[in-house]
Motif scaffolding. Structure first.
Motif, PDB file in Angstrom:
ATOM      1  N   TYR A 164       5.585  34.439 -12.078  1.00  0.00           N
ATOM      2  CA  TYR A 164       6.298  33.169 -12.180  1.00  0.00           C
ATOM      3  C   TYR A 164       7.790  33.472 -12.244  1.00  0.00           C
ATOM      4  O   TYR A 164       8.228  34.288 -13.046  1.00  0.00           O
ATOM      5  N   LEU A 165       8.545  32.831 -11.364  1.00  0.00           N
ATOM      6  CA  LEU A 165       9.988  33.067 -11.320  1.00  0.00           C
ATOM      7  C   LEU A 165      10.716  31.838 -11.859  1.00  0.00           C
ATOM      8  O   LEU A 165      10.576  30.741 -11.313  1.00  0.00           O
ATOM      9  N   VAL A 166      11.461  32.048 -12.935  1.00  0.00           N
ATOM     10  CA  VAL A 166      12.316  30.974 -13.449  1.00  0.00           C
ATOM     11  C   VAL A 166      13.675  31.175 -12.784  1.00  0.00           C
ATOM     12  O   VAL A 166      14.348  32.183 -13.027  1.00  0.00           O
ATOM     13  N   ARG A 167      14.051  30.258 -11.921  1.00  0.00           N
ATOM     14  CA  ARG A 167      15.271  30.442 -11.140  1.00  0.00           C
ATOM     15  C   ARG A 167      16.526  30.093 -11.933  1.00  0.00           C
ATOM     16  O   ARG A 167      16.605  29.054 -12.556  1.00  0.00           O
ATOM     17  N   GLY A 168      17.501  30.999 -11.857  1.00  0.00           N
ATOM     18  CA  GLY A 168      18.798  30.748 -12.473  1.00  0.00           C
ATOM     19  C   GLY A 168      19.821  30.448 -11.391  1.00  0.00           C
ATOM     20  O   GLY A 168      19.454  30.147 -10.250  1.00  0.00           O
ATOM     21  N   GLN A 169      21.113  30.596 -11.739  1.00  0.00           N
ATOM     22  CA  GLN A 169      22.163  30.319 -10.745  1.00  0.00           C
ATOM     23  C   GLN A 169      22.218  31.378  -9.651  1.00  0.00           C
ATOM     24  O   GLN A 169      22.658  31.123  -8.554  1.00  0.00           O
ATOM     25  N   THR A 170      21.804  32.599  -9.986  1.00  0.00           N
ATOM     26  CA  THR A 170      21.864  33.690  -9.010  1.00  0.00           C
ATOM     27  C   THR A 170      20.460  34.229  -8.757  1.00  0.00           C
ATOM     28  O   THR A 170      19.563  34.046  -9.589  1.00  0.00           O
ATOM     29  N   ASP A 171      20.294  34.890  -7.601  1.00  0.00           N
ATOM     30  CA  ASP A 171      18.974  35.478  -7.342  1.00  0.00           C
ATOM     31  C   ASP A 171      18.837  36.869  -7.952  1.00  0.00           C
ATOM     32  O   ASP A 171      17.795  37.497  -7.843  1.00  0.00           O
ATOM     33  N   LYS A 172      19.892  37.349  -8.607  1.00  0.00           N
ATOM     34  CA  LYS A 172      19.750  38.594  -9.364  1.00  0.00           C
ATOM     35  C   LYS A 172      18.842  38.283 -10.548  1.00  0.00           C
ATOM     36  O   LYS A 172      18.942  37.206 -11.152  1.00  0.00           O
ATOM     37  N   GLU A 173      17.967  39.212 -10.868  1.00  0.00           N
ATOM     38  CA  GLU A 173      16.950  38.838 -11.852  1.00  0.00           C
ATOM     39  C   GLU A 173      16.611  39.937 -12.844  1.00  0.00           C
ATOM     40  O   GLU A 173      16.876  41.117 -12.627  1.00  0.00           O
ATOM     41  N   PHE A 174      16.016  39.498 -13.939  1.00  0.00           N
ATOM     42  CA  PHE A 174      15.418  40.408 -14.917  1.00  0.00           C
ATOM     43  C   PHE A 174      13.916  40.172 -14.900  1.00  0.00           C
ATOM     44  O   PHE A 174      13.454  39.041 -14.737  1.00  0.00           O
ATOM     45  N   LEU A 175      13.186  41.265 -15.077  1.00  0.00           N
ATOM     46  CA  LEU A 175      11.731  41.247 -14.950  1.00  0.00           C
ATOM     47  C   LEU A 175      11.088  41.401 -16.336  1.00  0.00           C
ATOM     48  O   LEU A 175      11.459  42.298 -17.092  1.00  0.00           O
ATOM     49  N   PHE A 176      10.157  40.530 -16.642  1.00  0.00           N
ATOM     50  CA  PHE A 176       9.378  40.653 -17.881  1.00  0.00           C
ATOM     51  C   PHE A 176       7.915  40.767 -17.482  1.00  0.00           C
ATOM     52  O   PHE A 176       7.407  39.913 -16.767  1.00  0.00           O
ATOM     53  N   THR A 177       7.274  41.823 -17.916  1.00  0.00           N
ATOM     54  CA  THR A 177       5.930  42.063 -17.419  1.00  0.00           C
ATOM     55  C   THR A 177       4.971  42.498 -18.526  1.00  0.00           C
ATOM     56  O   THR A 177       5.376  43.116 -19.500  1.00  0.00           O
ATOM     57  N   THR A 178       3.704  42.124 -18.349  1.00  0.00           N
ATOM     58  CA  THR A 178       2.686  42.540 -19.311  1.00  0.00           C
ATOM     59  C   THR A 178       1.379  42.805 -18.571  1.00  0.00           C
ATOM     60  O   THR A 178       1.160  42.247 -17.491  1.00  0.00           O
ATOM     61  N   HIS A 179       0.546  43.660 -19.135  1.00  0.00           N
ATOM     62  CA  HIS A 179      -0.743  43.931 -18.491  1.00  0.00           C
ATOM     63  C   HIS A 179      -1.781  42.917 -18.976  1.00  0.00           C
ATOM     64  O   HIS A 179      -1.668  42.372 -20.067  1.00  0.00           O
ATOM     65  N   ILE A 180      -2.767  42.678 -18.106  1.00  0.00           N
ATOM     66  CA  ILE A 180      -3.739  41.609 -18.378  1.00  0.00           C
ATOM     67  C   ILE A 180      -5.170  42.115 -18.200  1.00  0.00           C
ATOM     68  O   ILE A 180      -6.061  41.355 -17.868  1.00  0.00           O
ATOM     69  N   CYS A 181      -5.369  43.424 -18.433  1.00  0.00           N
ATOM     70  CA  CYS A 181      -6.633  44.040 -18.023  1.00  0.00           C
ATOM     71  C   CYS A 181      -7.554  44.414 -19.172  1.00  0.00           C
ATOM     72  O   CYS A 181      -8.630  44.957 -18.939  1.00  0.00           O
ATOM     73  N   HIS A 182      -7.145  44.146 -20.424  1.00  0.00           N
ATOM     74  CA  HIS A 182      -7.995  44.566 -21.533  1.00  0.00           C
ATOM     75  C   HIS A 182      -8.938  43.434 -21.950  1.00  0.00           C
ATOM     76  O   HIS A 182      -8.527  42.282 -21.997  1.00  0.00           O
ATOM     77  N   PRO A 183     -10.183  43.776 -22.293  1.00  0.00           N
ATOM     78  CA  PRO A 183     -11.104  42.726 -22.779  1.00  0.00           C
ATOM     79  C   PRO A 183     -10.708  42.262 -24.185  1.00  0.00           C
ATOM     80  O   PRO A 183      -9.517  42.077 -24.431  1.00  0.00           O
ATOM     81  N   SER A 184     -11.641  42.094 -25.085  1.00  0.00           N
ATOM     82  CA  SER A 184     -11.316  41.535 -26.404  1.00  0.00           C
ATOM     83  C   SER A 184     -10.532  42.519 -27.270  1.00  0.00           C
ATOM     84  O   SER A 184     -11.084  43.189 -28.147  1.00  0.00           O
ATOM     85  N   LEU A 185      -9.241  42.594 -27.009  1.00  0.00           N
ATOM     86  CA  LEU A 185      -8.308  43.379 -27.824  1.00  0.00           C
ATOM     87  C   LEU A 185      -7.087  42.491 -28.030  1.00  0.00           C
ATOM     88  O   LEU A 185      -6.530  41.975 -27.062  1.00  0.00           O
ATOM     89  N   ALA A 186      -6.696  42.306 -29.272  1.00  0.00           N
ATOM     90  CA  ALA A 186      -5.712  41.261 -29.563  1.00  0.00           C
ATOM     91  C   ALA A 186      -4.265  41.731 -29.402  1.00  0.00           C
ATOM     92  O   ALA A 186      -3.481  41.111 -28.684  1.00  0.00           O
TER      93      ALA A 186
END
Ligand code: ZN
Length: 427
Positions: free
Chosen positions: A165-187
């Protein structure tokens, strides 16, 4: 109490609670179901990448799905049941229905003798095998005889699912925030990362920003490799980023530096976690997905924020990393830290020297005479040379100040003159 009146921490915890029971893996319906829930908070763009596709040096694996698994003891009693805990199955186990003696079964069992009451989390993504995980105490109580084993799974051509999901700002230069989504029931590792990032994206959606902010929800390793493979055309826009994982417990913050180590993201994260007695960790090519983003051919300025460090707490990758191990307070603290970091990041500016191959001829542009009347001619001239030299898209004003020893005010005056002469542009 209605949702509106709940604290933000309660809201994040509530999302974590919804995501926790799902049996996720690096592919399959667990990931799709997870992204569907997150989609209720932010409009995710979901991608499906087919099995067999080459991504960098890797190949998208077969898709794994599971509906049930169990073991019955010699008395026909179901002693292990996937329906009770999805950690009981070695993640990516091939389908199986078989009877076998305990000695044979033992070769497929995983437990932790030092932590006899927890179920360990184990995976076998790239080698086809099967197995069960159980507490060591239960394992020791198994009686001799013939056991019946059932794994109702599928491992077939399909696809790998990820979302962004890209939240657009005034410029197309960007910062990336990422997380993994592959673990089963681990909090904590890793429902907390998903819940915090979904709320962070939601928060930014309602704010005006200079930079664009991209959020990735990707399976670990193969997901970041896939995303990097498919997005090489936009990597030049990335000014930095953070891999967010393990952010729901009550431990102190840790920031692991990017491979570059001296980027704006490194400086800002370091100073922000210091406000919370956090600890700075050096880069190493191990850990979460920063190891892919920071691989030498990409070398993006991407670090990692966690609370307790992976692998160092006893709950890590066991059934004890459950909803009691994370808290609304822990989650809210992580969200606030990330909001504070973004606030600082968003005010950073990076410059590009339009004449970077050799010094531009300043005299011809009247830049020496422009500073002629100023009191501190020498320092302004040095500031111009430093600003030109450090306008490589990687140094923001603060980094220029630290590197050059020239005061911020003088650098700003120099940058203003250089921008007017079109020698510098703001990214
Ligand atoms: Zn993990």
């Amino acid at each position: 109490m209605t949702m509106e009146h709940n604290s933000i921490g309660d809201q994040i915890y509530e999302l974590a609670k919804q995501l926790y029971p799902i049996c996720r893996s690096i592919t399959g319906n667990g990931v799709r179901q997870t992204l569907e829930i997150i989609s209720k908070h932010i409009p995710l763009e979901v991608h499906e990448v087919p099995t067999g596709m080459k991504v960098l040096d890797w190949i998208i694996p077969k898709e794994w799905n599971i509906v049930d698994a169990w073991i019955k003891d010699p008395n026909g009693r179901k002693i292990i049941d996937f329906q009770n805990h999805n950690l009981h199955v070695l993640n990516y186990s091939i389908p199986l229905r078989q009877k076998m003696e305990l000695e044979v079964l033992q070769g497929h069992l995983y437990s932790i003798p030092e932590q006899p009451d927890v179920i360990p989390y184990r995976t076998s993504y790239y080698k086809e095998q099967w197995g069960f995980c159980l507490s060591h105490r239960q394992r020791e109580s198994l009686i001799a005889g013939e056991y019946e084993v059932c794994i109702e799974s599928t491992l077939e051509p399909g696809s790998l699912t990820y979302a962004e999901y890209l939240v657009r700002g005034q410029t197309d230069k960007e910062f990336l925030f990422t997380t993994h989504i592959c673990h089963p029931s681990l909090a904590n590792d890793n429902v907390s990362g998903m819940a915090v990032l979904a709320n962070l994206a939601n928060h930014l959606d309602n704010s005006e920003t200079y930079y664009s902010y991209r959020f990735l929800f990707i399976p670990g390793t193969i997901g970041s490799i896939t995303w990097l493979d498919q997005n090489q055309n936009i990597l030049n826009n990335i000014k930095g980023g953070i891999v967010v994982a393990g952010v729901g417990d009550d431990g102190h913050f840790h920031y692991k530096c990017s491979r570059r180590g001296t980027s704006a993201i490194d400086r800002i994260c370091n100073s922000q976690i210091a406000n919370h007695s956090g600890q700075l960790l050096p880069f190493s090519p191990y850990g979460y997905d920063e190891r892919q983003f920071c691989s030498p051919g990409f070398n993006l300025a991407i670090g990692n924020i966690s609370k307790s460090v992976w692998g160092t707490y006893p709950e890590y990758h066991t059934s004890s990393d459950n909803l009691d191990f994370i808290s609304a307070k822990g989650l809210a603290g992580s969200l606030q830290l990330l909001i504070d970091i973004i606030k600082e990041l968003d005010s950073c500016r990076f410059y590009i020297n339009s004449c970077s191959r050799g010094e531009p001829q300043l005299g011809r542009r009247g830049l020496y005479s422009a500073i002629g009347g100023k009191a501190d001619v020498k320092s302004l001239q040095m500031a111009m040379l430093w600003a030109l030299n450090l306008s490589d898209g990687d140094h923001d004003l603060k980094a220029m100040e630290e590197r050059s020893g020239v005061s911020q005010g003088t650098l700003e005056a120099a940058i203003e003159l250089l921008c007017k002469s079109d020698l510098l542009t703001v990214e």
